[in-house]
Design a protein around this motif. Structure first.
Motif, PDB file in Angstrom:
ATOM      1  N   GLY A  35       0.825  -1.205   0.000  1.00 54.14           N
ATOM      2  CA  GLY A  35       0.000   0.000   0.000  1.00 54.14           C
ATOM      3  C   GLY A  35       0.859   1.255   0.000  1.00 54.14           C
ATOM      4  O   GLY A  35       0.548   2.251  -0.665  1.00 54.14           O
ATOM      5  N   MET A  36       1.961   1.204   0.745  1.00 57.05           N
ATOM      6  CA  MET A  36       2.886   2.344   0.744  1.00 57.05           C
ATOM      7  C   MET A  36       3.525   2.510  -0.634  1.00 57.05           C
ATOM      8  O   MET A  36       3.722   3.629  -1.112  1.00 57.05           O
ATOM      9  CB  MET A  36       3.972   2.143   1.802  1.00 57.05           C
ATOM     10  CG  MET A  36       3.444   2.224   3.223  1.00 57.05           C
ATOM     11  SD  MET A  36       4.796   2.076   4.423  1.00 57.05           S
ATOM     12  CE  MET A  36       3.836   1.926   5.943  1.00 57.05           C
ATOM     13  N   VAL A  37       3.844   1.377  -1.239  1.00 60.68           N
ATOM     14  CA  VAL A  37       4.403   1.415  -2.594  1.00 60.68           C
ATOM     15  C   VAL A  37       3.429   2.114  -3.542  1.00 60.68           C
ATOM     16  O   VAL A  37       3.813   2.974  -4.336  1.00 60.68           O
ATOM     17  CB  VAL A  37       4.694  -0.024  -3.079  1.00 60.68           C
ATOM     18  CG1 VAL A  37       4.914  -0.060  -4.592  1.00 60.68           C
ATOM     19  CG2 VAL A  37       5.901  -0.597  -2.350  1.00 60.68           C
ATOM     20  N   ARG A  39       1.018   4.229  -2.757  1.00 61.01           N
ATOM     21  CA  ARG A  39       0.946   5.658  -2.438  1.00 61.01           C
ATOM     22  C   ARG A  39       2.129   6.422  -3.014  1.00 61.01           C
ATOM     23  O   ARG A  39       1.976   7.506  -3.590  1.00 61.01           O
ATOM     24  CB  ARG A  39       0.956   5.843  -0.923  1.00 61.01           C
ATOM     25  CG  ARG A  39      -0.355   5.535  -0.266  1.00 61.01           C
ATOM     26  CD  ARG A  39      -0.369   6.156   1.134  1.00 61.01           C
ATOM     27  NE  ARG A  39      -1.683   6.019   1.698  1.00 61.01           N
ATOM     28  CZ  ARG A  39      -1.960   5.345   2.812  1.00 61.01           C
ATOM     29  NH1 ARG A  39      -0.999   4.762   3.495  1.00 61.01           N
ATOM     30  NH2 ARG A  39      -3.193   5.266   3.255  1.00 61.01           N
TER      31      ARG A  39
ATOM     32  N   THR B  31      -3.721   1.134   4.593  1.00 64.20           N
ATOM     33  CA  THR B  31      -2.564   0.832   3.755  1.00 64.20           C
ATOM     34  C   THR B  31      -2.571  -0.620   3.300  1.00 64.20           C
ATOM     35  O   THR B  31      -2.279  -0.919   2.143  1.00 64.20           O
ATOM     36  CB  THR B  31      -1.267   1.149   4.522  1.00 64.20           C
ATOM     37  OG1 THR B  31      -1.423   2.391   5.206  1.00 64.20           O
ATOM     38  CG2 THR B  31      -0.089   1.236   3.594  1.00 64.20           C
ATOM     39  N   ALA B  32      -2.919  -1.538   4.208  1.00 70.03           N
ATOM     40  CA  ALA B  32      -2.991  -2.947   3.821  1.00 70.03           C
ATOM     41  C   ALA B  32      -4.127  -3.178   2.830  1.00 70.03           C
ATOM     42  O   ALA B  32      -4.018  -3.997   1.917  1.00 70.03           O
ATOM     43  CB  ALA B  32      -3.153  -3.834   5.053  1.00 70.03           C
ATOM     44  N   LEU B  34      -5.022  -1.051   0.639  1.00 72.64           N
ATOM     45  CA  LEU B  34      -4.470  -0.570  -0.632  1.00 72.64           C
ATOM     46  C   LEU B  34      -3.559  -1.617  -1.263  1.00 72.64           C
ATOM     47  O   LEU B  34      -3.523  -1.771  -2.487  1.00 72.64           O
ATOM     48  CB  LEU B  34      -3.687   0.722  -0.425  1.00 72.64           C
ATOM     49  CG  LEU B  34      -4.499   1.939   0.012  1.00 72.64           C
ATOM     50  CD1 LEU B  34      -3.560   3.106   0.265  1.00 72.64           C
ATOM     51  CD2 LEU B  34      -5.524   2.309  -1.060  1.00 72.64           C
ATOM     52  N   GLY B  35      -2.821  -2.327  -0.412  1.00 75.55           N
ATOM     53  CA  GLY B  35      -1.976  -3.401  -0.929  1.00 75.55           C
ATOM     54  C   GLY B  35      -2.813  -4.485  -1.597  1.00 75.55           C
ATOM     55  O   GLY B  35      -2.429  -5.049  -2.628  1.00 75.55           O
ATOM     56  N   GLY B  61      -1.789  10.039  -1.816  1.00 80.38           N
ATOM     57  CA  GLY B  61      -1.080   9.130  -2.721  1.00 80.38           C
ATOM     58  C   GLY B  61      -1.989   8.090  -3.341  1.00 80.38           C
ATOM     59  O   GLY B  61      -1.873   7.769  -4.528  1.00 80.38           O
ATOM     60  N   GLU B  62      -2.918   7.554  -2.516  1.00 84.04           N
ATOM     61  CA  GLU B  62      -3.773   6.491  -3.054  1.00 84.04           C
ATOM     62  C   GLU B  62      -4.734   7.003  -4.117  1.00 84.04           C
ATOM     63  O   GLU B  62      -5.075   6.283  -5.057  1.00 84.04           O
ATOM     64  CB  GLU B  62      -4.547   5.783  -1.934  1.00 84.04           C
ATOM     65  CG  GLU B  62      -5.561   6.623  -1.169  1.00 84.04           C
ATOM     66  CD  GLU B  62      -5.034   7.075   0.186  1.00 84.04           C
ATOM     67  OE1 GLU B  62      -3.819   7.388   0.266  1.00 84.04           O
ATOM     68  OE2 GLU B  62      -5.822   7.098   1.139  1.00 84.04           O
ATOM     69  N   ALA B  65      -2.657   7.533  -7.300  1.00 81.78           N
ATOM     70  CA  ALA B  65      -2.319   6.237  -7.900  1.00 81.78           C
ATOM     71  C   ALA B  65      -3.547   5.622  -8.550  1.00 81.78           C
ATOM     72  O   ALA B  65      -3.488   5.137  -9.686  1.00 81.78           O
ATOM     73  CB  ALA B  65      -1.755   5.295  -6.839  1.00 81.78           C
ATOM     74  N   GLY B 183       3.572   9.891   0.665  1.00 79.70           N
ATOM     75  CA  GLY B 183       4.140   8.781  -0.101  1.00 79.70           C
ATOM     76  C   GLY B 183       4.176   7.490   0.685  1.00 79.70           C
ATOM     77  O   GLY B 183       4.042   6.428   0.120  1.00 79.70           O
ATOM     78  N   VAL B 184       4.337   7.580   1.982  1.00 77.35           N
ATOM     79  CA  VAL B 184       4.258   6.360   2.779  1.00 77.35           C
ATOM     80  C   VAL B 184       3.099   6.409   3.766  1.00 77.35           C
ATOM     81  O   VAL B 184       2.449   5.414   4.033  1.00 77.35           O
ATOM     82  CB  VAL B 184       5.578   6.035   3.523  1.00 77.35           C
ATOM     83  CG1 VAL B 184       6.629   5.583   2.521  1.00 77.35           C
ATOM     84  CG2 VAL B 184       6.088   7.204   4.334  1.00 77.35           C
ATOM     85  N   PHE B 186       0.429   8.820   3.621  1.00 77.84           N
ATOM     86  CA  PHE B 186      -0.834   9.195   2.987  1.00 77.84           C
ATOM     87  C   PHE B 186      -0.607   9.491   1.523  1.00 77.84           C
ATOM     88  O   PHE B 186       0.520   9.443   1.034  1.00 77.84           O
ATOM     89  CB  PHE B 186      -1.492  10.378   3.702  1.00 77.84           C
ATOM     90  CG  PHE B 186      -0.706  11.653   3.649  1.00 77.84           C
ATOM     91  CD1 PHE B 186      -0.930  12.591   2.649  1.00 77.84           C
ATOM     92  CD2 PHE B 186       0.270  11.917   4.596  1.00 77.84           C
ATOM     93  CE1 PHE B 186      -0.206  13.769   2.602  1.00 77.84           C
ATOM     94  CE2 PHE B 186       0.991  13.092   4.560  1.00 77.84           C
ATOM     95  CZ  PHE B 186       0.763  14.021   3.567  1.00 77.84           C
TER      96      PHE B 186
END
Lengths: 186, 186
Positions: A35-37, A39, B31-32, B34-35, B61-62, B65, B183-184, B186
């Protein structure tokens, strides 16, 4: 406004590269790193991912996505750790991968470096955690590093800016005959 | 081979759509999710993301992306929950968003539906958890649903196939005057 980690925090404006550790026995460690990637990629920041256990043939969702996004993901393992039939080779692969990854720590063009399942080579004694921490602390100050894996060594936790433990609260479906599901689990 | 959640599990081949909950006070819940979005996208699976707190103007960021990937991300909130100056509007936005999201539960073309920060409307009493669970259980059987947010209600945890708690182990840098890092975080 709720106190949410996903919203920009008002206050001090100082920036630095963070050392982030996702550990614990639960799910979501690698997934949160991905997810960080995503973002970072969304913000146009250069990202690279080094995977320490997954073999070079791995073609999970993250590998397919990364290829389409142009994000370098380097798996270099044989899928094994302590159950390896050839422990010396398994160890050698981990050391080789660390040599490659550590060379990236000073690249001025890299913004985020993910070291996926990197705790295991330390946990199994192939790499000295103190040496790893020293190398990480010598990185370019603005570089974010994300380390994932169970059994994060105390030295790494001590050095980290942010440590999250993923804990499995409930995971019943394995016992119900449900296999791991592509697209969300791998 | 290590017992890793990131590798395909050998064994039963049955598949089903999972109800996944990422909760806890730590980081990595959204974040997870988003992964998982990235993995699913990598496998060509249609994904949609409904965000319940972030305002439509959010451009983290999300969002950047997702726009580049062609993944629909719908933020519909005002950034507030219990501190809202206009609680009725905040609640109305959440209910409207849930109406939109629940209509997606039976779409045969959707593979993964993320309900980001969806625990809060339940936690604050705007939505009845039992009703939400009934709607989720009536979804298309192969649809994966991922719910994120603190304070996951017991009914949701009970109904879920997988619940992970993200716990903050260490987070010192806020006190060091370091702001949230784009970037990491948010």
């Amino acid at each position: 406004m709720i106190e949410s980690e996903h919203q920009p925090v008002k206050g001090p404006r100082k920036r630095k590269g963070l050392l982030i550790v996702n550990t614990g026995n639960g799910k979501g460690k690698t997934t949160a790193a991905l997810g960080m990637v995503l973002r970072a990629w969304g913000r146009g920041m250069p990202v690279e991912v080094y995977q320490f256990i997954k073999p070079p043939t791995a073609n999970f969702g993250e590998h397919r996505a990364a290829k389409r996004l142009g994000i370098p993901v380097y798996p270099l393992g044989d899928g094994f750790t302590w159950k390896s039939k050839d422990p010396e080779r398994t160890k050698a692969l981990a050391l080789e991968q660390w040599d490659r990854a550590r060379a990236r720590l000073i690249d001025p063009d890299l913004a985020v470096l993910v070291l996926d399942e990197f705790t295991y080579p330390m946990h199994y004694g192939w790499l000295d955690p103190a040496g790893v921490v020293a190398a990480l602390q010598g990185r370019r100050p603005m570089l974010h590093v994300v380390v994932t894996g169970r059994y994060a060594p105390p030295e790494l936790v001590e050095a980290a800016d942010l440590v999250t433990e993923m804990t499995l609260i409930k995971h019943p479906y394995r016992e119900q005959g449900i296999k791991a599901q592509p697209g969300v689990e791998f």
